[in-house]
Design a protein around this motif. Structure first.
Motif, PDB file in Angstrom:
ATOM      1  N   UNK A  16      -3.790  11.498  -1.574  1.00  0.00           N
ATOM      2  CA  UNK A  16      -4.041  10.851  -0.287  1.00  0.00           C
ATOM      3  C   UNK A  16      -4.230   9.345  -0.462  1.00  0.00           C
ATOM      4  N   UNK A  17      -4.965   8.958  -1.489  1.00  0.00           N
ATOM      5  CA  UNK A  17      -5.194   7.533  -1.745  1.00  0.00           C
ATOM      6  C   UNK A  17      -3.898   6.817  -2.131  1.00  0.00           C
ATOM      7  N   UNK A  18      -3.065   7.460  -2.924  1.00  0.00           N
ATOM      8  CA  UNK A  18      -1.786   6.853  -3.313  1.00  0.00           C
ATOM      9  C   UNK A  18      -0.869   6.716  -2.101  1.00  0.00           C
ATOM     10  N   UNK A  19      -0.855   7.697  -1.221  1.00  0.00           N
ATOM     11  CA  UNK A  19      -0.037   7.620  -0.009  1.00  0.00           C
ATOM     12  C   UNK A  19      -0.530   6.474   0.879  1.00  0.00           C
ATOM     13  N   UNK A  20      -1.834   6.323   0.994  1.00  0.00           N
ATOM     14  CA  UNK A  20      -2.397   5.234   1.783  1.00  0.00           C
ATOM     15  C   UNK A  20      -2.021   3.884   1.178  1.00  0.00           C
ATOM     16  N   UNK A  21      -2.136   3.757  -0.152  1.00  0.00           N
ATOM     17  CA  UNK A  21      -1.779   2.512  -0.822  1.00  0.00           C
ATOM     18  C   UNK A  21      -0.298   2.193  -0.603  1.00  0.00           C
ATOM     19  N   UNK A  22       0.560   3.195  -0.704  1.00  0.00           N
ATOM     20  CA  UNK A  22       1.999   3.006  -0.504  1.00  0.00           C
ATOM     21  C   UNK A  22       2.275   2.529   0.928  1.00  0.00           C
ATOM     22  N   UNK A  23       1.634   3.153   1.913  1.00  0.00           N
ATOM     23  CA  UNK A  23       1.836   2.747   3.306  1.00  0.00           C
ATOM     24  C   UNK A  23       1.361   1.326   3.556  1.00  0.00           C
ATOM     25  N   UNK A  24       0.213   0.976   3.007  1.00  0.00           N
ATOM     26  CA  UNK A  24      -0.301  -0.392   3.173  1.00  0.00           C
ATOM     27  C   UNK A  24       0.631  -1.400   2.519  1.00  0.00           C
TER      28      UNK A  24
END
Length: 89
Positions: A16-24
């Motif tokens: 979840x954190x990696x997906x958030x970082x990728x989106x940001x």
């Protein structure tokens, strides 16, 4: 909580954190490098270079922050162990 559940929860949180970082990163670099009104279907050379540099900087910063946070966490754990050891004496 059993160790297997804790490990699974940690893995899900990491995804979840990696997906958030990728989106940001995607949003930030797109805003910085690609004009809001497209002139062509393909990226220009300047846009592509800008995106490449933006992504590289974002990932480098993310890695550096991760290392620093890990370092601080280890220091905090060590201080807590020392404090617990001195109060037990």
């Amino acid at each position: 909580m059993d160790p297997l559940k804790a490990q699974q929860l940690a893995a899900e949180l990491e995804v979840e954190m990696m997906a958030d970082m990728y989106n940001r990163m995607t949003n930030a670099c797109h805003r910085k490098c690609v004009p809001p009104h497209y002139k062509e279907a393909e990226l220009s050379k300047g846009e592509a270079v800008c995106l490449d540099r933006c992504v590289a900087k974002y990932l480098e910063l993310h890695e550096r922050l991760g290392r620093k946070l890990t370092e601080l966490s280890v220091q905090d754990e060590e201080m807590m162990r020392r404090a617990a050891g001195s109060t037990a004496s």
